[in-house]
Design a protein around this motif. Structure first.
Motif: not given
Length: 137
Positions: A42-48
């Motif tokens: 989720e953190g990585a997706r938020d960065k995207v």
């Protein structure tokens, strides 16, 4: 740390000759070994999402350099999201390329059977051909 003071980096040894997407994944893996990473997908997706927003801002500003930089950041973030999802980004992109090529070639074939060339079709007709290829067996 002592390693960094001695000129060593967690990123050492990631070959510069790798394809950019594969290298992005490996750089993210290496950075994660020292704790520089998101705790979950989720953190990585938020960065995207953040990088996509920054790309939109760069597009609004119209700077080609800023657009290129933000697009690169977005691609790097997508590679890290793939890593968090347990997906090899290079393989996933290769599969997507093959699927796109197969569908596009199918569009060309369908248009030729109808006596048309893709260049003669408007965007609606092209989209209809694309949608037909997506559901083709």
């Amino acid at each position: 740390s002592r390693d960094q003071a001695a000129g060593h980096s967690a990123l050492d040894g990631v070959a510069r000759t790798l394809p950019a997407l594969k290298r992005a994944s490996k750089l993210g893996q290496r950075a994660a070994t020292v704790g520089f990473d998101w705790s979950n997908a989720e953190g990585a997706r938020d960065k995207v999402a953040e990088e996509l927003s920054e790309l939109d801002d760069a597009r609004a500003d119209g700077s080609a350099d800023a657009i290129s930089e933000e697009l690169g950041d977005l691609l790097l973030s997508v590679a890290n999201l793939a890593r968090h999802l347990g997906v090899d980004a290079e393989q996933a992109l290769g599969a997507a390329n093959r699927k796109f090529e197969q569908r596009f070639r199918g569009m060309e074939t369908a248009a030729a059977k109808a006596g048309e060339a893709l260049t003669e079709l408007d965007s609606e007709a092209l989209e209809a051909l694309w949608q037909a290829e997506k559901i083709a067996p």
